[in-house]
Design a protein around this motif. Structure first.
Motif, PDB file in Angstrom:
ATOM      1  N   ILE A   1       7.743   5.979  -1.831  1.00 43.67           N
ATOM      2  CA  ILE A   1       9.098   5.541  -2.183  1.00 43.67           C
ATOM      3  C   ILE A   1       9.242   5.474  -3.702  1.00 43.67           C
ATOM      4  O   ILE A   1       8.392   4.888  -4.384  1.00 43.67           O
TER       5      ILE A   1
ATOM      6  N   SER B   1      11.912   4.221  -6.772  1.00 42.47           N
ATOM      7  CA  SER B   1      13.001   3.266  -6.901  1.00 42.47           C
ATOM      8  C   SER B   1      13.501   3.284  -8.335  1.00 42.47           C
ATOM      9  O   SER B   1      12.748   2.989  -9.271  1.00 42.47           O
TER      10      SER B   1
ATOM     11  N   SER C   1      11.048   9.119  -0.272  1.00 42.27           N
ATOM     12  CA  SER C   1      12.300   8.399   0.008  1.00 42.27           C
ATOM     13  C   SER C   1      12.729   7.658  -1.257  1.00 42.27           C
ATOM     14  O   SER C   1      11.873   7.194  -2.027  1.00 42.27           O
TER      15      SER C   1
ATOM     16  N   ARG D   1      14.700   4.346  -2.603  1.00 40.38           N
ATOM     17  CA  ARG D   1      15.242   3.033  -2.224  1.00 40.38           C
ATOM     18  C   ARG D   1      15.545   2.275  -3.505  1.00 40.38           C
ATOM     19  O   ARG D   1      14.672   2.157  -4.361  1.00 40.38           O
TER      20      ARG D   1
ATOM     21  N   ASP E   1      13.185  -5.027  -5.139  1.00 40.41           N
ATOM     22  CA  ASP E   1      12.591  -3.687  -5.269  1.00 40.41           C
ATOM     23  C   ASP E   1      11.087  -3.780  -5.519  1.00 40.41           C
ATOM     24  O   ASP E   1      10.317  -2.967  -5.014  1.00 40.41           O
TER      25      ASP E   1
ATOM     26  N   ARG F   1       9.063  -4.863  -2.255  1.00 39.63           N
ATOM     27  CA  ARG F   1       8.809  -3.711  -1.369  1.00 39.63           C
ATOM     28  C   ARG F   1       7.707  -2.826  -1.971  1.00 39.63           C
ATOM     29  O   ARG F   1       6.798  -2.384  -1.273  1.00 39.63           O
TER      30      ARG F   1
END
Ligand code: AHM
Ligand code: MG
Length: 340
Positions: free
Chosen positions: A209, A211, A243, A245, A253, A256
């Motif tokens: 992920i 961000s 991904s 996010r 943030d 995670r």
């Protein structure tokens, strides 16, 4: 004796203290006081929407940003709880121009100072998205017995004794780190205590992920744009595209990123050449926590924790999270020579 499975924050920090015969327990007491302030803030956050606590306060903070009512409430709560604490000589807050020195006989003999961002991500308050309190604890460098000084608050992140955050999310959690480990505690509302729920957190070495506020892409430099292309590239065998996010609330943030792995970035851009996030209130505590969990935090010029703070509200760019993802981002961003 009932078979107790829950260990409270207080019990945990006391057990940790017992491993060090020279420890006095002052740090444990301070963590308990920060936990108390955050429980008071949590109560207000939970009621947001029901009582007149949403919306703007009508003032701006030192950085010219509009303060929300809950920002002001959280700031005052932390300042007042820590004023009464046993072990805090003074505080510095993202919401105040200058540090607050408690300057009474008791506080002047206290070993520690605390810095905090009382309610980070506060633009998310009105839409019920997760927000948080970020804190850091330094041992004073000024003389005990006298009032604390600015020097105590301008220490590099490497000197931190402990740092952490409280996230007001679907449940309320405190995560804090010492140099030894990172541990997470979930607030058990029926007894009003933070209880150990995530022992010995490790940030995964790899993640999937990324961000970042991708809406700012037009303002990023070519290296940053190339890294975003890499994240979005279709290379199934390498686990890409990743991904994306982005909550826009650093605590959420980062929480995670810490648990699931990944990278969080707030780079410099054309309109914020030094980045947006504050070294002493946001970047250093998160960097300390992530490094203690096995991850990396870099400004693009070197480790966040090695930056020598020049002023309380200094900003730095940040690339933080899983070791391998941050290293990859830095290959693209390039390592610059100094943080002018
Ligand atoms: P704040 O301290 O004023 O709340 O601002 C910090 C927040 C961080 O929580 C978040 O990562 C960032 O600002 C989001 O900024 P942007 O809206 O520019 O993406
Ligand atoms: Mg903030």
């Amino acid at each position: 004796m009932p078979n107790r499975k829950l260990m409270t924050l207080d019990e945990f920090t006391i057990q940790e203290t017992r491993k060090f015969p020279q420890a006095t327990g002052e740090l444990s007491a301070l963590l308990r006081d920060i936990g108390l302030a955050c429980k008071i803030i949590n109560k207000q956050v939970l009621k947001a929407g029901l009582v007149d606590i949403l919306g703007k306060h009508g003032a701006t903070n030192v950085q010219g940003e509009e303060q929300m009512k809950l920002d002001v409430y959280s700031n005052e709560t932390l300042i007042n709880v820590l004023r009464n604490a046993a072990d805090c000589a003074g505080v510095a807050s993202e919401e105040n121009d200058d540090h607050v020195c408690y300057d009474d006989e008791f506080s002047n003999n206290s070993k520690y100072v605390v810095l905090f961002d009382p309610l980070d991500g506060s633009s998310n308050i009105d839409v019920n998205a997760p927000i948080g309190t970020i804190f850091s604890i330094y041992r004073r460098v000024s003389e005990l017995g006298k009032p604390c000084t600015m020097e105590d608050f301008l220490q590099p992140g490497r000197q931190l004794m402990a740092a952490g955050y409280v996230i007001y999310g679907s449940s309320t959690m405190m995560v804090y780190a010492t140099k030894l480990s990172v541990n997470g505690f979930t607030l058990e509302p029926s007894i009003g205590e933070f209880c150990l729920s995530h022992p010995n957190i490790k940030c995964p070495e790899n993640g999937k992920i990324y961000s970042i506020n991708q809406g700012n892409t037009c303002k990023y430099d070519d290296g940053m744009k190339a890294f975003l292309d890499y994240c979005m590239e279709n290379k199934k065998e390498e686990g890409r595209p990743y991904s994306h996010r982005y909550i826009g609330s650093m605590v959420a943030d980062m929480h995670r990123t810490l648990i699931k792995g990944g990278i969080f970035m707030y780079p410099a851009d054309k309109s914020s050449p030094k980045g947006k996030l504050r070294l002493q209130y946001e970047c250093n505590p998160m960097a300390f926590l992530v490094e203690a969990a096995g991850g990396i935090a870099d400004t693009g010029y070197g480790s966040v924790l090695d930056v020598e703070p020049q002023e309380l509200h200094q900003r730095v760019p940040i690339y933080i999270g899983s070791k391998n993802m941050v290293k990859k981002a830095l290959e693209f961003a390039g390592t610059k020579e100094s943080i002018a």
